[in-house]
Design a protein around this motif. Structure first.
Motif, PDB file in Angstrom:
ATOM      1  N   GLN A 218      -5.197 -16.594   1.126  1.00 38.05           N
ATOM      2  CA  GLN A 218      -5.982 -16.000   2.210  1.00 38.05           C
ATOM      3  C   GLN A 218      -5.310 -14.732   2.740  1.00 38.05           C
ATOM      4  O   GLN A 218      -5.973 -13.721   2.990  1.00 38.05           O
ATOM      5  N   LEU A 219      -3.989 -14.793   2.880  1.00 41.79           N
ATOM      6  CA  LEU A 219      -3.254 -13.630   3.369  1.00 41.79           C
ATOM      7  C   LEU A 219      -3.343 -12.487   2.357  1.00 41.79           C
ATOM      8  O   LEU A 219      -3.508 -11.325   2.739  1.00 41.79           O
ATOM      9  N   GLN A 220      -3.285 -12.819   1.077  1.00 42.18           N
ATOM     10  CA  GLN A 220      -3.413 -11.805   0.022  1.00 42.18           C
ATOM     11  C   GLN A 220      -4.786 -11.132   0.096  1.00 42.18           C
ATOM     12  O   GLN A 220      -4.904  -9.919  -0.039  1.00 42.18           O
ATOM     13  N   GLU A 221      -5.821 -11.932   0.325  1.00 39.47           N
ATOM     14  CA  GLU A 221      -7.179 -11.391   0.457  1.00 39.47           C
ATOM     15  C   GLU A 221      -7.247 -10.430   1.657  1.00 39.47           C
ATOM     16  O   GLU A 221      -7.810  -9.342   1.561  1.00 39.47           O
ATOM     17  N   MET A 222      -6.656 -10.832   2.778  1.00 37.21           N
ATOM     18  CA  MET A 222      -6.637  -9.971   3.964  1.00 37.21           C
ATOM     19  C   MET A 222      -5.884  -8.676   3.679  1.00 37.21           C
ATOM     20  O   MET A 222      -6.323  -7.592   4.057  1.00 37.21           O
ATOM     21  N   LYS A 223      -4.755  -8.800   2.983  1.00 32.94           N
ATOM     22  CA  LYS A 223      -3.936  -7.624   2.649  1.00 32.94           C
ATOM     23  C   LYS A 223      -4.716  -6.674   1.751  1.00 32.94           C
ATOM     24  O   LYS A 223      -4.678  -5.454   1.915  1.00 32.94           O
ATOM     25  N   THR A 224      -5.453  -7.202   0.789  1.00 28.35           N
ATOM     26  CA  THR A 224      -6.251  -6.372  -0.113  1.00 28.35           C
ATOM     27  C   THR A 224      -7.259  -5.548   0.686  1.00 28.35           C
ATOM     28  O   THR A 224      -7.424  -4.356   0.447  1.00 28.35           O
ATOM     29  N   LEU A 225      -7.898  -6.178   1.663  1.00 29.51           N
ATOM     30  CA  LEU A 225      -8.880  -5.482   2.491  1.00 29.51           C
ATOM     31  C   LEU A 225      -8.221  -4.527   3.494  1.00 29.51           C
ATOM     32  O   LEU A 225      -8.754  -3.462   3.795  1.00 29.51           O
ATOM     33  N   ALA A 226      -7.058  -4.915   4.005  1.00 28.37           N
ATOM     34  CA  ALA A 226      -6.388  -4.130   5.054  1.00 28.37           C
ATOM     35  C   ALA A 226      -5.519  -3.009   4.487  1.00 28.37           C
ATOM     36  O   ALA A 226      -5.229  -2.041   5.177  1.00 28.37           O
ATOM     37  N   GLY A 227      -5.069  -3.169   3.240  1.00 27.14           N
ATOM     38  CA  GLY A 227      -4.220  -2.156   2.632  1.00 27.14           C
ATOM     39  C   GLY A 227      -2.733  -2.458   2.688  1.00 27.14           C
ATOM     40  O   GLY A 227      -1.958  -1.949   1.897  1.00 27.14           O
ATOM     41  N   SER A 228      -2.325  -3.303   3.639  1.00 26.08           N
ATOM     42  CA  SER A 228      -0.906  -3.655   3.735  1.00 26.08           C
ATOM     43  C   SER A 228      -0.748  -4.918   4.576  1.00 26.08           C
ATOM     44  O   SER A 228      -1.630  -5.265   5.360  1.00 26.08           O
ATOM     45  N   TYR A 229       0.407  -5.570   4.401  1.00 27.35           N
ATOM     46  CA  TYR A 229       0.728  -6.712   5.260  1.00 27.35           C
ATOM     47  C   TYR A 229       1.101  -6.215   6.652  1.00 27.35           C
ATOM     48  O   TYR A 229       0.836  -6.869   7.650  1.00 27.35           O
ATOM     49  N   GLU A 230       1.687  -5.026   6.717  1.00 27.69           N
ATOM     50  CA  GLU A 230       2.098  -4.475   8.010  1.00 27.69           C
ATOM     51  C   GLU A 230       0.890  -4.317   8.945  1.00 27.69           C
ATOM     52  O   GLU A 230       1.000  -4.550  10.148  1.00 27.69           O
ATOM     53  N   ALA A 231      -0.269  -3.955   8.387  1.00 29.67           N
ATOM     54  CA  ALA A 231      -1.479  -3.785   9.199  1.00 29.67           C
ATOM     55  C   ALA A 231      -1.904  -5.104   9.844  1.00 29.67           C
ATOM     56  O   ALA A 231      -2.579  -5.110  10.878  1.00 29.67           O
ATOM     57  N   LEU A 232      -1.498  -6.218   9.252  1.00 36.69           N
ATOM     58  CA  LEU A 232      -1.865  -7.551   9.752  1.00 36.69           C
ATOM     59  C   LEU A 232      -0.809  -8.134  10.692  1.00 36.69           C
ATOM     60  O   LEU A 232      -1.014  -9.173  11.289  1.00 36.69           O
TER      61      LEU A 232
ATOM     62  N   THR B  19       7.150  -7.325   1.892  1.00 41.66           N
ATOM     63  CA  THR B  19       7.457  -8.729   1.590  1.00 41.66           C
ATOM     64  C   THR B  19       7.883  -9.465   2.860  1.00 41.66           C
ATOM     65  O   THR B  19       7.481 -10.605   3.089  1.00 41.66           O
ATOM     66  N   ASP B  20       8.682  -8.795   3.699  1.00 45.60           N
ATOM     67  CA  ASP B  20       9.102  -9.399   4.969  1.00 45.60           C
ATOM     68  C   ASP B  20       7.884  -9.700   5.846  1.00 45.60           C
ATOM     69  O   ASP B  20       7.748 -10.797   6.390  1.00 45.60           O
ATOM     70  N   TYR B  21       6.992  -8.716   5.979  1.00 49.17           N
ATOM     71  CA  TYR B  21       5.793  -8.924   6.802  1.00 49.17           C
ATOM     72  C   TYR B  21       5.001 -10.117   6.292  1.00 49.17           C
ATOM     73  O   TYR B  21       4.585 -10.982   7.064  1.00 49.17           O
ATOM     74  N   LYS B  22       4.803 -10.170   4.990  1.00 49.28           N
ATOM     75  CA  LYS B  22       4.046 -11.266   4.371  1.00 49.28           C
ATOM     76  C   LYS B  22       4.716 -12.610   4.682  1.00 49.28           C
ATOM     77  O   LYS B  22       4.065 -13.551   5.145  1.00 49.28           O
ATOM     78  N   ASN B  23       6.013 -12.701   4.436  1.00 50.84           N
ATOM     79  CA  ASN B  23       6.729 -13.961   4.635  1.00 50.84           C
ATOM     80  C   ASN B  23       6.747 -14.401   6.098  1.00 50.84           C
ATOM     81  O   ASN B  23       6.585 -15.585   6.389  1.00 50.84           O
ATOM     82  N   TYR B  24       6.928 -13.442   7.027  1.00 53.16           N
ATOM     83  CA  TYR B  24       6.925 -13.804   8.448  1.00 53.16           C
ATOM     84  C   TYR B  24       5.551 -14.305   8.889  1.00 53.16           C
ATOM     85  O   TYR B  24       5.450 -15.255   9.653  1.00 53.16           O
ATOM     86  N   ILE B  25       4.492 -13.675   8.403  1.00 56.34           N
ATOM     87  CA  ILE B  25       3.142 -14.127   8.778  1.00 56.34           C
ATOM     88  C   ILE B  25       2.898 -15.540   8.244  1.00 56.34           C
ATOM     89  O   ILE B  25       2.340 -16.384   8.942  1.00 56.34           O
ATOM     90  N   LEU B  26       3.338 -15.802   7.027  1.00 51.45           N
ATOM     91  CA  LEU B  26       3.143 -17.140   6.455  1.00 51.45           C
ATOM     92  C   LEU B  26       4.011 -18.188   7.155  1.00 51.45           C
ATOM     93  O   LEU B  26       3.608 -19.334   7.301  1.00 51.45           O
TER      94      LEU B  26
END
Length: 117
Positions: A40-54, A75-82
């Motif tokens: 789900q986070l990957q899908e959001m990132k694809t639409l948003a352009g980056s994990y930082e935007a989320l 990678t840090d942003y992704k891991n912290y969100i998860l």
């Protein structure tokens, strides 16, 4: 893809925004009781352009964990969100393959326009 909203049921801002919109047919996911998945986070990132935007820098744990002093990577942003749901900037709406992140007036206005069209 179904229209979806990721939110926090304990967040009054999320409740207010959702209460102002016609959300029939939306999939609603309370990220506290139903954590977001990596897919789900990957899908959001694809639409948003980056994990930082989320990523939410106003989350209490951002300061508490000393992240303000660190130079975070995607990678840090992704891991912290998860790892910690409060790091997801909320609410996140996916409407007709467009993503709307956060609660700024501009974002909520664009979201409202997209839902009501």
């Amino acid at each position: 893809m179904a229209n979806k909203v990721y939110y926090l049921s304990t967040c009054s801002t999320c409740q207010r925004i959702m209460g102002d919109l016609p959300l029939e047919g939306f999939v609603k996911q309370d990220i506290k009781t139903e954590p977001i998945t990596e897919a789900q986070l990957q899908e959001m990132k694809t639409l948003a352009g980056s994990y930082e935007a989320l990523f939410s820098r106003v989350a209490m744990k951002y300061k508490a964990w000393g992240l303000k002093e660190k130079n975070l990577s995607e990678t840090d942003y992704k891991n912290y969100i998860l790892e910690e749901y409060t790091f997801l900037k909320r609410p996140v709406f996916i409407v007709d393959n467009q993503i709307f992140i956060g609660n700024s007036k501009k974002n909520v206005a664009a979201l409202t326009e997209q839902i009501l069209k």
